[in-house]
Scaffold this motif. Structure first.
Motif, PDB file in Angstrom:
ATOM      1  N   SER A  44       0.904  -1.201  -0.132  1.00 40.96           N
ATOM      2  CA  SER A  44       0.024   0.002  -0.021  1.00 40.96           C
ATOM      3  C   SER A  44       0.780   1.222   0.202  1.00 40.96           C
ATOM      4  CB  SER A  44      -1.010  -0.067   1.105  1.00 40.96           C
ATOM      5  OG  SER A  44      -0.245  -0.426   2.228  1.00 40.96           O
ATOM      6  N   CYS A  45       0.350   2.523   0.042  1.00 40.26           N
ATOM      7  CA  CYS A  45       1.011   3.702   0.040  1.00 40.26           C
ATOM      8  C   CYS A  45       2.266   3.704   0.897  1.00 40.26           C
ATOM      9  CB  CYS A  45       0.394   4.857   0.178  1.00 40.26           C
ATOM     10  SG  CYS A  45       1.297   6.431   0.282  1.00 40.26           S
ATOM     11  N   PRO A  46       3.636   3.896   0.523  1.00 41.01           N
ATOM     12  CA  PRO A  46       4.447   4.020   1.601  1.00 41.01           C
ATOM     13  C   PRO A  46       4.518   5.058   2.420  1.00 41.01           C
ATOM     14  CG  PRO A  46       5.382   4.409  -0.605  1.00 41.01           C
ATOM     15  CD  PRO A  46       4.072   4.026  -0.693  1.00 41.01           C
ATOM     16  N   ALA A  47       3.810   6.226   2.180  1.00 40.26           N
ATOM     17  CA  ALA A  47       3.537   7.508   3.136  1.00 40.26           C
ATOM     18  C   ALA A  47       2.554   7.364   3.946  1.00 40.26           C
ATOM     19  CB  ALA A  47       3.595   8.555   2.325  1.00 40.26           C
ATOM     20  N   CYS A  48       1.201   7.139   3.574  1.00 42.52           N
ATOM     21  CA  CYS A  48       0.199   7.134   4.385  1.00 42.52           C
ATOM     22  C   CYS A  48      -0.464   5.799   4.526  1.00 42.52           C
ATOM     23  CB  CYS A  48      -0.894   8.412   4.034  1.00 42.52           C
ATOM     24  SG  CYS A  48      -1.818   7.651   2.338  1.00 42.52           S
ATOM     25  N   GLN A  49      -0.095   4.802   3.942  1.00 42.21           N
ATOM     26  CA  GLN A  49      -0.546   3.568   4.077  1.00 42.21           C
ATOM     27  C   GLN A  49      -1.966   3.225   3.336  1.00 42.21           C
ATOM     28  OE1 GLN A  49       1.777   4.346   6.894  1.00 42.21           O
ATOM     29  NE2 GLN A  49       3.127   2.922   5.521  1.00 42.21           N
TER      30      GLN A  49
ATOM     31  N   ILE B 214      -0.300   5.394  -8.146  1.00 38.61           N
ATOM     32  CA  ILE B 214      -0.126   7.001  -7.239  1.00 38.61           C
ATOM     33  C   ILE B 214      -1.312   7.047  -6.460  1.00 38.61           C
ATOM     34  CG2 ILE B 214      -1.723   7.991  -9.154  1.00 38.61           C
ATOM     35  CD1 ILE B 214       0.196  10.586  -8.376  1.00 38.61           C
ATOM     36  N   CYS B 215      -0.945   7.329  -4.960  1.00 36.73           N
ATOM     37  CA  CYS B 215      -1.851   7.259  -4.145  1.00 36.73           C
ATOM     38  C   CYS B 215      -2.832   8.436  -4.205  1.00 36.73           C
ATOM     39  CB  CYS B 215      -1.128   7.480  -2.777  1.00 36.73           C
ATOM     40  SG  CYS B 215      -2.165   7.692  -1.201  1.00 36.73           S
ATOM     41  N   ILE B 216      -4.069   8.068  -4.226  1.00 33.66           N
ATOM     42  CA  ILE B 216      -5.302   9.070  -4.109  1.00 33.66           C
ATOM     43  C   ILE B 216      -5.263   9.993  -3.252  1.00 33.66           C
ATOM     44  CG2 ILE B 216      -7.748   9.362  -4.282  1.00 33.66           C
ATOM     45  CD1 ILE B 216      -7.655   6.688  -6.086  1.00 33.66           C
ATOM     46  N   LYS B 217      -4.572   9.465  -1.920  1.00 35.24           N
ATOM     47  CA  LYS B 217      -4.914  10.396  -0.772  1.00 35.24           C
ATOM     48  C   LYS B 217      -3.510  11.597  -0.494  1.00 35.24           C
ATOM     49  CE  LYS B 217      -7.986   8.049   2.163  1.00 35.24           C
ATOM     50  NZ  LYS B 217      -8.035   7.091   2.832  1.00 35.24           N
ATOM     51  N   CYS B 218      -2.499  10.990  -1.163  1.00 33.76           N
ATOM     52  CA  CYS B 218      -1.252  11.871  -0.851  1.00 33.76           C
ATOM     53  C   CYS B 218      -0.439  12.131  -2.023  1.00 33.76           C
ATOM     54  CB  CYS B 218      -0.323  11.188   0.565  1.00 33.76           C
ATOM     55  SG  CYS B 218       0.589  10.057   0.205  1.00 33.76           S
ATOM     56  N   ASN B 219      -0.960  11.867  -3.325  1.00 35.36           N
ATOM     57  CA  ASN B 219       0.097  11.907  -4.512  1.00 35.36           C
ATOM     58  C   ASN B 219       1.476  11.320  -4.336  1.00 35.36           C
ATOM     59  OD1 ASN B 219      -1.737  12.896  -5.926  1.00 35.36           O
ATOM     60  ND2 ASN B 219      -1.496  15.172  -5.078  1.00 35.36           N
TER      61      ASN B 219
END
Ligand SMILES: [Zn+2]
Length: 336
Positions: free
Chosen positions: A43-48, A65-70
């Motif tokens: 999953s997204c490595p920044a916000c999971q 690309i993470c929809i929440k944090c780009n």
């Protein structure tokens, strides 16, 4: 006006060596592609977050690309174990170690490591650290560590480096080095400042990396790190033609998403900024090498190609000043 002190891409990545490097890069990539059955979804490595869109495909790898944090990131990606094997046998790393670093050390030292050191000393003065202890994670050729030690500003300068070649580089420069990944490091010692340059984008688990560094920091200690800014100018414009987007780089944070990650790991981010100076140069070189065209972007063609000396250099300063360059710094403090 062209400044004589300006850093250019040619100085740190000479074209002649770059070509040989490209061949080695392909061999490295094939090593990974042959082992795609050992890739793992993340999953997204920044916000999971698990919400993503497909961002791009390059060299048979998928960038989401993470929809929440780009943040964009490679998924599925090589497992931790596969990455370890990959870096041990990497032809590119060997080539950098044997040729590129020795050939460019003087200029890298002056144009990259010295400004980094000055910046870090300035920051530690700002935070009133007296004779701070310093640890670098992933020192590569040991150039920064060496300068830091020679400056006599720090009470101690040590390094953590898992690869035998990298560790040996430090020993040759009389730097105390722990030859293992920081995630496995076993010492009771804690430091005032931990630095790492261009490391976090390579890692399977950036979160574990930050949590490990948290453990080895003194109370209120600082992490200072650099990494690509995925929302930076040249990466955004060149996209799959950007050399930053490659199989080694698994995580492309931005100035806001990396804050989220640090917050989750017990840090307070003091500052993020993008002092990168190479965006315009990188795009210009791609166009001159005919690997990218600005035909559909007359606005940029005017700045970067036709009026480079007048507008291009000014434009770079604008990018740098406004956190739009693709090289980013993060200064964070341990909260508890
Ligand atoms: Zn995210």
């Amino acid at each position: 006006m062209k400044s004589r002190n300006k850093l250019t891409e040619e100085q740190i990545r000479p074209k002649k060596l770059k070509k040989i490097n490209e061949d080695k890069n392909r061999i490295d990539l094939n090593f990974l592609l042959k082992r795609k059955n050992r890739f793992v979804k993340v999953s997204c490595p920044a916000c999971q977050s698990k919400s993503y869109k497909n961002y791009l495909k390059k060299n048979h790898l998928s960038y989401l690309i993470c929809i929440k944090c780009n943040t964009y990131y490679v998924s599925p990606r090589p497992s931790v174990k596969l990455l370890e094997e990959f870096y041990k046998q990497s032809k590119v790393y060997k080539f950098f170690n044997d040729y590129i670093f020795p050939k460019t050390e003087k200029i890298r030292s002056k144009k990259i490591s010295m400004p980094r050191l000055k910046n870090i000393i300035k920051l530690s003065k700002k935070f009133q650290l007296k004779k701070p202890s310093l640890m670098e994670v992933g020192p590569g050729y040991g150039t920064f560590c060496n300068l830091a030690k020679k400056s006599k500003y720090f009470s101690s300068v040590e390094a953590v480096e898992p690869t035998p070649e990298g560790a040996e580089n430090c020993r040759k420069k009389n730097i105390k080095v722990y030859q293992q990944p920081i995630e496995k490091l076993n010492t009771k010692k804690q430091y005032d400042i931990i630095v790492n340059f261009e490391v976090i984008e390579h890692l399977f688990w950036p979160k574990n990396f930050l949590v490990s560094m948290h453990k080895f920091l003194k109370k209120n200690g600082f992490i200072i790190l650099t990494c690509p800014n995925g929302m930076g100018f040249d990466v955004q414009l060149l996209r799959d033609k950007s050399d930053t987007i490659d199989h080694e780089h698994l995580n492309y944070f931005n100035t806001s998403s990396i804050k989220k990650l640090f917050n989750k790991c017990g840090f307070k981010v003091i500052e993020t900024f993008t002092p990168g100076q190479l965006d315009v140069d990188i795009v210009r070189n791609k166009v001159l090498e005919k690997k990218f065209s600005l035909k559909d972007y007359p606005f940029y063609e005017d700045i970067i190609i036709n009026n480079y000396e007048v507008k291009g250099l000014e434009f770079q300063k604008f990018l740098t000043r406004n956190n739009l360059s693709s090289n980013m710094w993060v200064i964070a403090q341990k909260k508890s």
